[in-house]
Design a protein around this motif. Structure first.
Motif, PDB file in Angstrom:
ATOM      1  N   LEU A   9       0.843  -1.203   0.000  1.00  0.00           N
ATOM      2  CA  LEU A   9       0.000   0.000   0.000  1.00  0.00           C
ATOM      3  C   LEU A   9       0.878   1.253   0.000  1.00  0.00           C
ATOM      4  O   LEU A   9       0.609   2.224  -0.711  1.00  0.00           O
ATOM      5  N   TRP A  10       1.955   1.210   0.784  1.00  0.00           N
ATOM      6  CA  TRP A  10       2.869   2.350   0.873  1.00  0.00           C
ATOM      7  C   TRP A  10       3.449   2.655  -0.520  1.00  0.00           C
ATOM      8  O   TRP A  10       3.441   3.799  -0.975  1.00  0.00           O
ATOM      9  N   SER A  11       3.941   1.588  -1.182  1.00  0.00           N
ATOM     10  CA  SER A  11       4.570   1.788  -2.498  1.00  0.00           C
ATOM     11  C   SER A  11       3.565   2.287  -3.526  1.00  0.00           C
ATOM     12  O   SER A  11       3.902   3.110  -4.379  1.00  0.00           O
ATOM     13  N   ARG A  12       2.340   1.802  -3.423  1.00  0.00           N
ATOM     14  CA  ARG A  12       1.333   2.234  -4.405  1.00  0.00           C
ATOM     15  C   ARG A  12       0.999   3.712  -4.210  1.00  0.00           C
ATOM     16  O   ARG A  12       0.873   4.457  -5.188  1.00  0.00           O
ATOM     17  N   TYR A  13       0.869   4.151  -2.963  1.00  0.00           N
ATOM     18  CA  TYR A  13       0.678   5.593  -2.723  1.00  0.00           C
ATOM     19  C   TYR A  13       1.856   6.366  -3.317  1.00  0.00           C
ATOM     20  O   TYR A  13       1.696   7.387  -3.974  1.00  0.00           O
ATOM     21  N   THR A  27       1.884   6.434  -7.211  1.00  0.00           N
ATOM     22  CA  THR A  27       0.785   7.185  -7.824  1.00  0.00           C
ATOM     23  C   THR A  27       0.851   8.676  -7.485  1.00  0.00           C
ATOM     24  O   THR A  27       0.327   9.495  -8.234  1.00  0.00           O
ATOM     25  N   LEU A  28       1.494   9.024  -6.359  1.00  0.00           N
ATOM     26  CA  LEU A  28       1.572  10.448  -5.987  1.00  0.00           C
ATOM     27  C   LEU A  28       2.875  11.108  -6.455  1.00  0.00           C
ATOM     28  O   LEU A  28       3.005  12.324  -6.422  1.00  0.00           O
ATOM     29  N   LYS A  29       3.822  10.276  -6.923  1.00  0.00           N
ATOM     30  CA  LYS A  29       5.134  10.787  -7.344  1.00  0.00           C
ATOM     31  C   LYS A  29       5.022  11.894  -8.396  1.00  0.00           C
ATOM     32  O   LYS A  29       5.748  12.897  -8.314  1.00  0.00           O
ATOM     33  N   PRO A  30       4.131  11.752  -9.393  1.00  0.00           N
ATOM     34  CA  PRO A  30       4.018  12.833 -10.386  1.00  0.00           C
ATOM     35  C   PRO A  30       3.720  14.192  -9.739  1.00  0.00           C
ATOM     36  O   PRO A  30       4.210  15.221 -10.213  1.00  0.00           O
ATOM     37  N   LEU A  31       2.941  14.221  -8.647  1.00  0.00           N
ATOM     38  CA  LEU A  31       2.669  15.494  -7.961  1.00  0.00           C
ATOM     39  C   LEU A  31       3.944  16.039  -7.321  1.00  0.00           C
ATOM     40  O   LEU A  31       4.178  17.247  -7.307  1.00  0.00           O
ATOM     41  N   ASP A  78       7.001  15.383  -8.459  1.00  0.00           N
ATOM     42  CA  ASP A  78       7.863  15.803  -9.569  1.00  0.00           C
ATOM     43  C   ASP A  78       7.485  17.198 -10.076  1.00  0.00           C
ATOM     44  O   ASP A  78       8.333  17.934 -10.578  1.00  0.00           O
ATOM     45  N   GLN A  79       6.204  17.548  -9.931  1.00  0.00           N
ATOM     46  CA  GLN A  79       5.777  18.886 -10.362  1.00  0.00           C
ATOM     47  C   GLN A  79       5.945  19.929  -9.255  1.00  0.00           C
ATOM     48  O   GLN A  79       5.514  21.077  -9.411  1.00  0.00           O
ATOM     49  N   GLY A  80       6.508  19.516  -8.107  1.00  0.00           N
ATOM     50  CA  GLY A  80       6.743  20.481  -7.015  1.00  0.00           C
ATOM     51  C   GLY A  80       5.495  20.814  -6.210  1.00  0.00           C
ATOM     52  O   GLY A  80       5.473  21.781  -5.450  1.00  0.00           O
ATOM     53  N   ILE A  81       4.434  20.002  -6.361  1.00  0.00           N
ATOM     54  CA  ILE A  81       3.162  20.309  -5.686  1.00  0.00           C
ATOM     55  C   ILE A  81       3.142  19.771  -4.251  1.00  0.00           C
ATOM     56  O   ILE A  81       2.571  20.390  -3.357  1.00  0.00           O
ATOM     57  N   ILE A  82       3.757  18.611  -4.043  1.00  0.00           N
ATOM     58  CA  ILE A  82       3.843  18.030  -2.695  1.00  0.00           C
ATOM     59  C   ILE A  82       5.257  17.451  -2.519  1.00  0.00           C
ATOM     60  O   ILE A  82       6.017  17.363  -3.489  1.00  0.00           O
ATOM     61  N   SER A  83       5.598  17.037  -1.285  1.00  0.00           N
ATOM     62  CA  SER A  83       6.839  16.266  -1.077  1.00  0.00           C
ATOM     63  C   SER A  83       6.512  14.961  -0.380  1.00  0.00           C
ATOM     64  O   SER A  83       5.579  14.891   0.422  1.00  0.00           O
ATOM     65  N   LEU A  84       7.324  13.946  -0.695  1.00  0.00           N
ATOM     66  CA  LEU A  84       7.151  12.610  -0.125  1.00  0.00           C
ATOM     67  C   LEU A  84       8.409  12.213   0.633  1.00  0.00           C
ATOM     68  O   LEU A  84       9.461  12.851   0.499  1.00  0.00           O
ATOM     69  N   ALA A  85       8.297  11.141   1.413  1.00  0.00           N
ATOM     70  CA  ALA A  85       9.437  10.672   2.213  1.00  0.00           C
ATOM     71  C   ALA A  85      10.543  10.130   1.312  1.00  0.00           C
ATOM     72  O   ALA A  85      10.283   9.640   0.220  1.00  0.00           O
ATOM     73  N   GLN A 124      -7.923   2.691  -2.057  1.00  0.00           N
ATOM     74  CA  GLN A 124      -6.695   3.471  -2.083  1.00  0.00           C
ATOM     75  C   GLN A 124      -6.660   4.390  -3.308  1.00  0.00           C
ATOM     76  O   GLN A 124      -6.287   5.553  -3.214  1.00  0.00           O
ATOM     77  N   LEU A 125      -7.090   3.846  -4.444  1.00  0.00           N
ATOM     78  CA  LEU A 125      -7.068   4.663  -5.653  1.00  0.00           C
ATOM     79  C   LEU A 125      -8.113   5.784  -5.573  1.00  0.00           C
ATOM     80  O   LEU A 125      -7.936   6.846  -6.171  1.00  0.00           O
ATOM     81  N   THR A 126      -9.176   5.547  -4.801  1.00  0.00           N
ATOM     82  CA  THR A 126     -10.151   6.626  -4.549  1.00  0.00           C
ATOM     83  C   THR A 126      -9.488   7.764  -3.772  1.00  0.00           C
ATOM     84  O   THR A 126      -9.697   8.944  -4.076  1.00  0.00           O
TER      85      THR A 126
END
Ligand SMILES: *Cc1c(COP(=O)(O)O)cnc(C)c1O
Length: 378
Positions: free
Chosen positions: A260-264, A267-271, A273-280, A364-366
């Motif tokens: 589940l962690w990897s899927r989040y 799927t959120l990585k593109p955001l 990459d666009q500088g919209i959010i940051s991930l761990a 999760q995809l929702t």
């Protein structure tokens, strides 16, 4: 349908087993619990584990065993649960709060170095979300300065630093089986892990009201008496029986959470990459257990708006720790060392997404789709 933030992992199939175990002799009950931990890689010989009623209790026992007294200093991140600080502050320690690293939200090693004084007794890292703090660096600082390293491993069941389980590396460590953690012992529970055998007898006495009851049970003394300060810290027999069943599924639960962690993440990585959010960012030395998935928004307002938007869509996403050094009690029992700007900023921008064994791919995809929808409407 509502997507809750957390759902404790449990199974109806366990009930008969739990009842049976609960009514077995204390010895049989303890043996089967020990066995499930050994099967998961915890060595009861090298790293004896004492089962207690919470991780908070385990931390208090650590404070009692090392003899924390007024004037002692302990270093910990400000970005943690109040339990980490309470356990030491209540025995008079001065809490020295330091900043975290922006990639892992774990204690900043350089800040720890700068915070050390003559009075420092212990460094107490937490492993945020089950991702190991930089234990190699922290251990060498601790050894150099003759300071103890105590791991608050509340998030860490099954997670590792390199090939070693978290909680087994510092002088002592702990695990939590509270219902909000990956594996629960039914409501609340914890364990204290003793990695330096010189603390074992004192720890056993401390959890048994400061008496040498264990030595008595093992036939080493004729009667047991009061030896030291202690408390009622032992894990309830029902919780032991419950935890024994839950631990059998540790691998399955951990693998699912990692998926589940990897899927989040993917799927959120593109955001990101666009500088919209940051991930761990997970360091090479860390083998995490998927305990927490979080994202950082670019501002506090944006975080609150996103969490409100998700709430409206029946999705529970939560913020996390308030910086402890900013609270009234935190200022009274502690000081902060250095600039805690990352702590302050992360605390305002963090949002944790639902993650638990029963979360389906569709749910999760929702969650992910709604995050994208939110940013489209901005
Ligand atoms: C949950 C938690 C604790 C306390 O665990 P309990 O078992 O509920 O006492 C301590 N420290 C951290 C970092 C936690 O997340």
């Amino acid at each position: 349908m509502v997507i809750p933030f957390n759902k404790p992992y449990e199974s109806n199939k366990w009930i008969d087993q739990i009842h049976k175990k609960w009514h077995q002799s204390e010895n049989a009950n303890n043996e089967s619990l020990r066995f499930t931990f050994e099967r998961a890689g915890y060595s009861s010989e090298k790293n004896p584990m004492l089962f207690v009623n919470s991780a908070t209790s385990a931390l208090e026992v650590m404070a009692l065993v090392i003899g924390i007294k007024p004037g002692d200093e302990v270093i910990m991140p400000s970005f943690t649960y109040a339990a980490t600080a309470n356990a030491f502050a209540k025995f008079g320690a001065k809490i020295v709060f330091v900043d975290i690293e922006s990639d892992t939200l774990n204690i900043d090693v350089k800040a720890v170095k700068n915070a050390i004084s003559e009075r420092t007794k212990a460094i107490i890292p937490i492993h945020y979300g089950g991702v190991s703090a930089d234990l190699g660096a922290l251990l060498s600082i601790a050894r150099e300065s003759d300071i103890l390293l105590l791991e608050d491993g509340a998030h860490t069941i099954g997670a590792k630093y390199k090939d070693r389980l978290l909680g087994t590396i510092g002088d002592m460590g702990c695990l939590s089986f509270h219902q909000t953690k990956n594996i629960t012992s039914f409501g609340s529970g914890g364990s204290l892990i003793i990695n330096d055998s010189k603390y074992l007898d004192a720890a056993e006495e401390t959890i048994h009201q400061g008496t040498d009851q264990m030595a008595f049970k093992k036939g080493r003394v004729d009667a047991y008496t009061w030896q030291r300060l202690g408390g009622e810290y032992e894990m309830h027999p029902f919780s032991r029986a419950y935890l024994t069943e839950a631990m059998v599924d540790l691998n399955m639960v951990t693998e699912k959470r990692k998926l589940l962690w990897s899927r989040y993440y993917e799927t959120l990585k593109p955001l990101e990459d666009q500088g919209i959010i940051s991930l761990a960012k997970i360091p090479d030395y860390a083998l995490p257990n998927g305990h927490i998935f979080y994202m950082l928004t670019n501002s506090s307002n944006e975080r609150d708006a996103l969490s409100g938007y998700l709430q409206m869509k029946n999705i529970s996403a939560y913020t996390h720790y308030e910086p402890l050094h900013m609270t009234g009690i935190g200022r009274r029992v502690g000081v902060h060392s250095g600039n805690l700007s990352i702590t302050n900023s992360v605390s305002e921008r963090i949002l944790r997404l639902p993650i638990y064994y029963d979360l389906t791919e569709k749910q999760q995809l929702t969650v992910v789709k709604n995050i994208y929808d939110f940013y489209m409407t901005l």
